[in-house]
Design an enzyme around this catalytic site. Sequence first.
Site, mmCIF file in Angstrom:
data_model
loop_
_atom_site.group_PDB
_atom_site.id
_atom_site.type_symbol
_atom_site.label_atom_id
_atom_site.label_comp_id
_atom_site.label_asym_id
_atom_site.label_seq_id
_atom_site.Cartn_x
_atom_site.Cartn_y
_atom_site.Cartn_z
ATOM 1 N N THR A 22 0.936 -1.004 -0.065
ATOM 2 C CA THR A 22 -0.008 0.120 -0.096
ATOM 3 C C THR A 22 0.843 1.021 0.079
ATOM 4 O O THR A 22 0.675 2.081 -0.711
ATOM 5 C CB THR A 22 -0.891 0.241 1.298
ATOM 6 O OG1 THR A 22 -1.964 -1.037 1.198
ATOM 7 C CG2 THR A 22 -1.641 1.402 1.326
ATOM 8 N N HIS A 41 5.043 -9.744 3.135
ATOM 9 C CA HIS A 41 4.042 -10.619 3.691
ATOM 10 C C HIS A 41 3.232 -11.360 2.567
ATOM 11 O O HIS A 41 2.663 -12.741 2.893
ATOM 12 C CB HIS A 41 3.019 -10.167 4.579
ATOM 13 C CG HIS A 41 1.939 -9.269 4.161
ATOM 14 N ND1 HIS A 41 0.515 -10.018 3.990
ATOM 15 C CD2 HIS A 41 1.679 -8.128 3.552
ATOM 16 C CE1 HIS A 41 -0.302 -9.092 3.494
ATOM 17 N NE2 HIS A 41 0.427 -7.851 3.007
ATOM 18 N N CYS A 95 -8.543 -6.771 1.367
ATOM 19 C CA CYS A 95 -8.568 -5.263 1.789
ATOM 20 C C CYS A 95 -10.023 -4.967 1.730
ATOM 21 O O CYS A 95 -10.520 -3.920 2.116
ATOM 22 C CB CYS A 95 -7.663 -4.401 0.824
ATOM 23 S SG CYS A 95 -5.918 -4.737 1.284
#
Length: 378
Positions: A70, A198, A321
């Site tokens: 992000t 991740h 998300c």
Amino acid sequence: MIYFDNSATTKPYKEVVDSFVKVTTDFFGNPSSLHRIGGEADKLLMKARKQIADLLNIKANEIIFTSGGTESNNLAIKGAALMYKNRGKHIITTDIEHPSVRETFEQLEELGFEVTYLPVDEEGRINVADMEKAISRNTILVSVMHVNNEVGTIQPIEEIGRLLKNYPKVLFHVDHVQGVGKVPLDLNLVDLCSFSAHKFHGLKGTGLLYIHEGIQISPLLTGGGQERKYRSGTENVAGFVALAKALRMTLENEKKFLGNIVKIKETIIQGINELEEITIHTPARGSAPHIVNFSIKGFKAEVFLHALEEKDIYVSTTSACSSKKHTTSSTLLSMGVPEEIAKSAIRISLTYENTIEEAIFVVKAIKETVNKLKEVMN
């Protein structure tokens, strides 16, 4: 437990966690400090940067460490748009980007930028000819994700890269978060590229942005001048050392076991295709090896997800998300999937630790769950 939600996040490798603990414990100094302890931390940070650069075939000074995908996407897009706004205020992206890209473009629209959102076909792929038509003398940036996080469609990045070589004033950003270790990308084709640790068995809160040498962007975070003044703040040395280890291990797994993950995906698709209630949204060709997206006609995605969870199987609905917002997948809607079908979409996402045996078990569980829910509905 069978974990088939690796596009949301992956389990960190044990070696990655061990390296993080060791660096955190033994090399805790601030890499900006002038004393020996700070110097030791700085050396580790430089070593990690060099290791990553070698793995990606880029230069160490082209790496900016961030907190993840992000931030990398925001830094690339806002940073480029604000730096080059005097050249023009037209920017281009697609209808199916991750929210961290989509909402960044929407914010730039509020700041006076003109945005073109390119449509996709029924497989979720843009037409490069549409992009060429959209480019104007005011265009300064194009941003396209490499692998779609919901359906796995691979965008024609090489073709776009070749096209944009004809437009040297237009920067090319790629969100490579879902492609790392699954779908190779030549970074020489792009100007800016986002990574998130991740997603490849590193730790949450770590990532990087590739910035091609010679390109300047405006920073989002100012202060201490770390990361070549692009991203101020004390560096997460242990996290970035762990990122380097996770990337190396994942790329090694890609070389050794990519064929196996393809077989697992094929096993799942072949098995669920036997059910007339199922529609598969992931393209048969030109899709990543680790993502399968499908809908089960007549069932709510959340109900089906929790039914599988009772069997200790973990999958997802839309992207992580967006899942808690209970919104219909904008990607599937852009692909022309009817809303009722899109509402029942399930995503399976794999990694190299998954097995054929797990795939066979999950296919059986999906069939059993469909039949059980049909009985309840009848």
